[in-house]
Write an enzyme that holds these catalytic residues in place. Structure first.
Site, PDB file in Angstrom:
ATOM      1  N   CYS A   6       3.465  -1.364   7.617  1.00  0.00           N
ATOM      2  CA  CYS A   6       2.920  -1.466   8.710  1.00  0.00           C
ATOM      3  C   CYS A   6       4.370  -1.019   9.472  1.00  0.00           C
ATOM      4  O   CYS A   6       5.339  -1.228   9.268  1.00  0.00           O
ATOM      5  CB  CYS A   6       2.204  -2.441   9.448  1.00  0.00           C
ATOM      6  N   GLY A  32       3.258   3.558   6.873  1.00  0.00           N
ATOM      7  CA  GLY A  32       1.653   3.539   6.912  1.00  0.00           C
ATOM      8  C   GLY A  32       0.972   4.829   7.084  1.00  0.00           C
ATOM      9  O   GLY A  32       1.142   5.290   8.185  1.00  0.00           O
ATOM     10  N   ASN A 107       3.199  -6.642  11.907  1.00  0.00           N
ATOM     11  CA  ASN A 107       3.547  -6.011  10.617  1.00  0.00           C
ATOM     12  C   ASN A 107       4.036  -7.604   9.794  1.00  0.00           C
ATOM     13  O   ASN A 107       4.974  -8.069  10.275  1.00  0.00           O
ATOM     14  CB  ASN A 107       4.842  -5.259  10.961  1.00  0.00           C
ATOM     15  N   GLY A 108       3.290  -7.355   8.701  1.00  0.00           N
ATOM     16  CA  GLY A 108       3.895  -8.607   7.651  1.00  0.00           C
ATOM     17  C   GLY A 108       2.663  -9.204   7.066  1.00  0.00           C
ATOM     18  O   GLY A 108       1.415  -8.622   7.533  1.00  0.00           O
ATOM     19  N   TYR A 248      14.236   0.391  -0.679  1.00  0.00           N
ATOM     20  CA  TYR A 248      13.128   1.335  -0.773  1.00  0.00           C
ATOM     21  C   TYR A 248      12.455   1.765   0.514  1.00  0.00           C
ATOM     22  O   TYR A 248      12.130   2.944   0.860  1.00  0.00           O
ATOM     23  CB  TYR A 248      12.089   0.946  -1.801  1.00  0.00           C
ATOM     24  N   ASP A 352      15.253   4.010  -7.551  1.00  0.00           N
ATOM     25  CA  ASP A 352      15.424   2.796  -6.735  1.00  0.00           C
ATOM     26  C   ASP A 352      14.895   1.611  -7.212  1.00  0.00           C
ATOM     27  O   ASP A 352      15.134   0.437  -7.180  1.00  0.00           O
ATOM     28  CB  ASP A 352      14.887   2.978  -5.273  1.00  0.00           C
TER      29      ASP A 352
END
Ligand code: SF4
Length: 467
Positions: A6, A32, A107-108, A248, A352
């Site tokens: 997010c 997102g 976010n999380g 990333y 990566d």
């Protein structure tokens, strides 16, 4: 495949708040692509526009120029890590409570969701969505009880466990909150007389806003009447910022956790070259995410850098599926090798990370078909062996090739002549304050335990986590 989660954006005291939020989200679209939303406040009325899809699909000139009035705005872009992919789970989550209009963007991932939902439902709460933001709103409402909003937010934070960076618009206030470990990024900036908040500073650059600082773990920042007040929430805990943001997720032109993402990625590539040197005709990345580590690797090793794989930047999220016999179509449609670069060459690919290994395997197979003489791969993070409970979408161990295979087995599966990963020590040497980072997906040492599970995860453990 890793998927972004997010992105948050907030702005206070700007005559074009909705338009600024639109561009703030646009700059962070990589975080997102499932849904987007903006909520504005004009001093008496709250307005919202949310929808499924990319930012330009969800908002038009009518929304930004006429409907989303007000000089305070909160925006959110979502890739679901909890809750189904439905419009009702799109954020910001909006409620009217006790004469107050509130909109929350999160976010999380919370890790005690089930326990808290059961507790609240037993006390009469009814949930409309399956996302963590609604749960948080219920807690705030419960603790408000006619009292002070900031105290209610702090009490709600004390109740939840997990990763959360949040923006809360509540009438004239814009509140930014970060969990005590500080898993997810959130920064404060300024443009003219307006304050801006964003997950990543690339949003500030687009709006020509000046970066001020990162929100601290365990900090609640309250913006009201052009004043900014900082409060601490909960007991201080060790910083555990998500190292994957630097490896990333974040855009390379962003600053997150006070670090410049580009510099960190390049440094990871340099350290990797020192740890696992190999000769080759040139260094090439798998675009786009491996590019910056590959640049660092090339600088350190002295080998030339070549962009021997080309990405089609215009591939959308969906396309008409080809017939069954067009094998590996979705891999080929996104990137394609430059054939003349590949034949009889000893290739040194830098990427990566490896999650499942299946996409890389089909790319390597293609390079073999084109006549590559040798293919060596260097990966700019350690093997991902453990799931993430804090918001990154490789949450099942079954998806992780390194959870059950050693490096030689992975190299054989992918079809490589050699494979080396950056070591944990090498990763630590690539950032300024290594002790401030979560590295649980490499080490299994989780800063916080999910519900129903105790102890360090072993490779034999199967974890039952419900959300
Ligand atoms: S477990 Fe890995 S992906 Fe998840 S927060 Fe920690 S470092 Fe980030």
């Amino acid at each position: 495949m890793k998927k972004e989660y997010c992105g948050l954006f907030g702005i206070y005291n700007h005559s074009e708040a909705a338009r600024m939020a639109y561009f703030g989200l646009y700059a962070q679209q990589h975080r997102g692509q499932e849904s987007a939303g903006i909520v504005t406040w004009d001093g008496s009325k709250i307005r919202e526009q949310k929808g499924m899809g990319l930012v330009p699909d969800v908002f038009n000139e009518r929304h930004l120029g006429k409907e989303l009035k007000g000089n305070v705005a909160v925006g959110h872009i979502r890739y679901s890590t909890t809750g189904a992919s439905l419009i009702r789970n799109a954020q910001p989550f909006l409620v009217r409570f006790g004469g107050m209009h509130m909109a929350l963007a999160h976010n999380g991932n919370l890790i005690n969701t089930l326990e808290l939902r059961q507790e609240l439902e037993a006390q009469g709460s009814i949930f409309q969505t399956t996302n963590d933001s609604e749960l948080f709103m219920h807690l705030i409402a419960r603790y408000m009880n006619g009292g002070n909003l900031e105290e209610a937010v702090a009490k709600a934070c004390a109740k939840v466990k997990g990763a959360y960076s949040m923006l809360l618009l509540a009438n004239n206030k814009l509140i930014a909150i970060k969990d005590p470990h500080g898993f997810r990024p959130l920064s404060l900036g300024r443009v003219g007389d307006s304050y801006v908040l964003a997950s990543e500073t690339c949003a500030f650059d687009l709006l020509e806003a000046e970066y001020m600082r990162s929100i601290e773990p365990g900090e609640m920042l309250v913006i009201e009447d052009k004043c900014v007040e900082s409060h601490s929430i909960g007991e201080p805990r060790p910083k555990r910022q998500c190292i994957f943001e630097l490896i990333y997720f974040a855009r390379p032109d962003s600053r997150v956790f006070g670090e410049t993402v580009y510099d960190c990625r390049k440094c990871m590539g340099k350290v990797l070259a020192r740890e696992a040197e190999v000769s080759g005709d040139f260094v090439m990345p798998f675009p786009d995410s491996g590019v910056f580590a590959a640049v660092g690797f090339a600088h350190e090793s002295g080998l030339p850098f070549e962009a021997a794989m080309i990405r089609n930047h215009y591939v959308g999220r969906t396309f008409i599926q080809p017939s069954q016999d067009m094998r590996d179509f979705s891999t080929r449609v996104k990137i394609n090798p430059v054939k003349s670069m590949i034949r009889d060459k000893k290739l040194l690919i830098v990427d990566d990370s490896i999650v499942r290994g299946t996409t890389i395997r089909s790319r390597v197979k293609k390079l073999r078909e084109l006549g590559a003489r040798e293919i060596h791969m260097r990966v700019s993070c350690p093997p991902i062996r453990f799931p993430c409970f804090y918001g990154i979408d490789f949450s099942s161990k079954g998806e992780l090739i390194a959870a059950y295979n050693d490096v030689d087995e992975i190299a054989r599966f992918i079809g490589l002549d050699s494979l080396h990963y950056l070591t944990i020590e090498g990763l630590r040497n690539s950032v300024s304050n290594p002790d401030d980072f979560c590295m649980a997906c490499f080490t299994g040492e989780y800063p916080m335990k999910p519900e129903g599970w105790a102890g360090k995860m072993c490779l034999e453990d199967e974890v039952a986590v419900s959300w």
